[in-house]
Design a protein around this motif. Structure first.
Motif, PDB file in Angstrom:
ATOM      1  N   GLY A   1      39.305  53.483   6.014  1.00 22.93           N
ATOM      2  CA  GLY A   1      40.554  52.750   6.032  1.00 22.93           C
ATOM      3  C   GLY A   1      41.763  53.635   6.214  1.00 22.93           C
TER       4      GLY A   1
ATOM      5  N   CYS B   1      35.901  46.835  14.626  1.00 25.01           N
ATOM      6  CA  CYS B   1      36.413  47.064  13.273  1.00 25.01           C
ATOM      7  C   CYS B   1      36.897  48.487  13.012  1.00 25.01           C
ATOM      8  CB  CYS B   1      35.334  46.734  12.229  1.00 25.01           C
ATOM      9  SG  CYS B   1      34.461  45.183  12.515  1.00 25.01           S
TER      10      CYS B   1
ATOM     11  N   HIS C   1      39.562  50.064  10.183  1.00 23.78           N
ATOM     12  CA  HIS C   1      38.903  50.458   8.940  1.00 23.78           C
ATOM     13  C   HIS C   1      38.262  51.843   8.998  1.00 23.78           C
ATOM     14  CE1 HIS C   1      39.564  46.638   6.954  1.00 23.78           C
ATOM     15  NE2 HIS C   1      39.185  46.016   8.051  1.00 23.78           N
TER      16      HIS C   1
END
Length: 426
Positions: free
Chosen positions: A344, A334, A338
Motif C-alpha cells: 500500500g 490492483c 496496493h
C-alpha cells in the motif's frame, strides 16, 4: 374411567396449560409499563431541550433508517431486511395522520423503552428498542421535542413484508416474552468504572445501538447477551460486522485513544479506515458527536473484555490455479495502488499485507469491496477520501473469487480461500 372421560380430561388440562402460557406471555409483555395519559398535551420544550434532541438524533443515526433514499427526511419508507422478511421504517415527522403528530411524550417513551406503538401494538425489534430501552426519559423527551420541530410530511407507513407467523402480534409477543426485558434505571457505580466509561456504555449500548449490527444473534433474531459485540452478518448476508471485542477483527484494545476517536470522527486512523455500512454510520452519525462523547465511546470499547483468539489453524490448502489466476488479475488491476507485495501507500492506499479486514475468517466484506468498491465517508476531517473503484462490471464470479483468495494467501496473510458461494453474493 372411560376413554371419553380421559380425552376430556386431557383436553381440559391442555387448555389450562395454554391459558397459563398465554397469561405468562401477556404479563411478560407488560413488565414495567405504566398507564398512558392519552389526553396529555405535548410538553412545552425549551430551545436547549430541542437542540439536545437534535444531537441525540445524530447519535442514534435515526435518519439512517427513517429516511428512504431520495425521500423526505425522517418520513420513513426505507426497507430493512431481516431473515424473516422486510420491515419498513415509520414516519417520524409530526404529521398528524401518518407521522407522530398525535404522539405525546408518554407515547414516545413507551415506544423507545417498551417497544410499543401509540395504539398499543407491539413493535418489531428491527426498530432497536432492545437497545433504546437503556435511554433515559430525559433524553427521549428531548428527542421527541426535536422531532416535533421537523416539517410535517404526509407519507403513509408501508405495510411490512413478512410471512406467517412473523406477521402476527401473537408471534411477536412470544418473541418478546423470551428475549426482551425493558431496562431498569440504575445509578452509575460511584467508584470504578469511571463516569467516562458509563457515558461510553450509554452511547454504545443505548443510543448508538452498536449491537444491532456488531452483535451475534440466535436463530430467532435475538441478540446473544453473552456475545453482545462479538460480530455477526448483517441481514441480507452481504456484509459482516466485525467483533468489537476481538483484536483480530475490530477490537481497539491497545490502540491510542486518539486513534479510536479519529476513526469515529473522520472515518480514518493510522490502523484502519471504515467502508461499507460503517462508512454510512460515520457520515450520518459519529462525525457529528462531540470529542468528549467520542472519547467516552473509545474508553468503553477499549475496556471490553477481550475475547480469546481462536487457536492457530493448520496452513490452509489452496487451489494453485485459483491463486495463479488471482495473482494475474491483481498484477493488472490492483498493484497500481496496493503495491506489488500488498504494501500500500501510507495515508492513501491501505496495505493488504497483514490487514485484519483481509484476514477475517468471513470474507464477505472483501468480496463486497472488490465487487462494489470501497469508499470511506467524506467527513470534515477527511473531506476527500481515497476510494476503491468497483470491479463487479469487469470481473465475473470466478475472478471475484480468485482475487480475494490470492490476497488472503499472500505476503504473510493466511486466511482461507474464498468459496464460490461467498463470491456469488451480490
Amino acid at each position: 374411567m372411560n376413554a371419553r372421560s380421559l380425552l376430556a380430561g386431557a383436553t381440559l388440562g391442555a387448555a389450562v396449560v395454554l391459558a397459563l402460557l398465554a397469561g405468562a406471555v401477556v404479563a411478560l409483555n407488560l413488565r414495567g409499563e405504566t398507564p398512558i395519559d392519552e389526553a396529555a398535551r405535548p410538553l412545552e420544550a425549551t430551545s436547549a431541550q430541542i437542540e439536545r434532541g437534535r444531537y441525540l438524533a445524530l447519535a442514534g443515526n435515526c435518519a439512517g433508517c427513517h429516511t428512504a433514499r431520495g425521500g423526505p427526511a425522517y418520513a420513513g419508507g426505507r426497507g430493512i431486511e431481516t431473515p424473516f422478511g422486510t420491515i419498513y421504517a415509520s414516519n417520524l415527522t409530526p404529521d398528524a395522520e401518518t407521522g407522530i403528530g398525535r404522539w405525546n411524550a408518554d407515547h414516545f417513551w413507551r415506544a423507545m423503552h417498551h417497544g410499543r406503538s401509540r395504539d398499543g401494538r407491539l413493535l418489531y425489534p428491527a426498530f432497536p428498542y432492545t437497545s433504546f430501552t437503556h435511554i433515559t426519559r430525559e433524553d427521549t423527551d428531548a428527542l421527541h421535542a426535536w422531532l416535533r420541530t421537523l416539517p410535517p410530511t404526509t407519507q403513509p407507513n408501508r405495510e411490512h413484508d413478512l410471512g406467517f407467523p412473523y406477521n402476527t402480534q401473537a408471534a411477536l409477543a412470544v418473541w418478546r416474552a423470551l428475549f426482551f426485558s425493558p431496562a431498569r434505571a440504575e445509578a452509575p457505580a460511584d467508584a470504578q468504572p469511571s463516569a467516562e466509561w458509563h457515558r461510553g456504555a450509554y452511547l454504545v449500548r443505548g443510543l448508538g445501538h452498536c449491537a444491532a449490527c456488531h452483535g451475534s444473534r440466535n436463530a430467532m433474531g435475538a441478540n446473544d447477551a453473552a456475545r453482545d459485540l462479538a460480530g455477526g452478518m448483517l441481514p441480507g448476508g452481504k456484509w459482516y460486522a466485525p467483533a468489537l471485542d476481538a483484536a483480530s477483527e475490530s477490537g481497539v484494545v491497545g490502540w491510542p485513544g486518539d486513534e479510536v476517536v479519529a476513526l469515529l470522527k473522520t472515518g480514518r486512523a493510522a490502523h484502519a479506515s471504515v467502508t461499507g455500512p460503517m462508512a454510512d454510520v460515520v457520515y450520518r452519525s459519529t462525525q457529528h458527536l462531540s470529542d468528549e462523547d467520542l472519547r467516552a465511546m473509545a474508553t468503553y470499547l477499549q475496556a471490553l473484555p477481550p475475547r480469546p483468539e481462536p487457536s492457530p489453524k493448520p496452513a490452509a490448502r489452496r487451489n494453485d490455479s485459483l491463486m495463479r489466476r488471482g495473482e494475474g488479475i491483481y498484477a493488472q488491476q490492483c498493484a497500481w495502488c496496493h503495491g506489488e507485495r500488498g504494501e500500500g501507500l501510507p495515508g492513501v492506499f491501505p496495505a493488504l499485507a497483514g490487514n485484519r479486514a483481509v484476514n477475517l475468517a468471513n470474507p464477505a466484506n472483501l468480496v463486497q469491496i472488490v465487487r462494489h468498491g470501497g469508499f470511506p465517508p467524506a467527513t470534515e476531517g477527511n473531506p476527500r477520501p481515497y476510494g476503491m473503484p468497483p470491479f463487479g462490471h469487469l470481473l465475473d464470479d470466478a475472478e471475484i473469487m480468485a482475487v480475494p483468495t490470492f490476497v488472503r494467501g499472500s505476503w504473510g496473510n493466511a486466511a482461507d480461500e474464498v468459496s464460490p458461494r461467498d463470491a456469488m453474493q451480490r
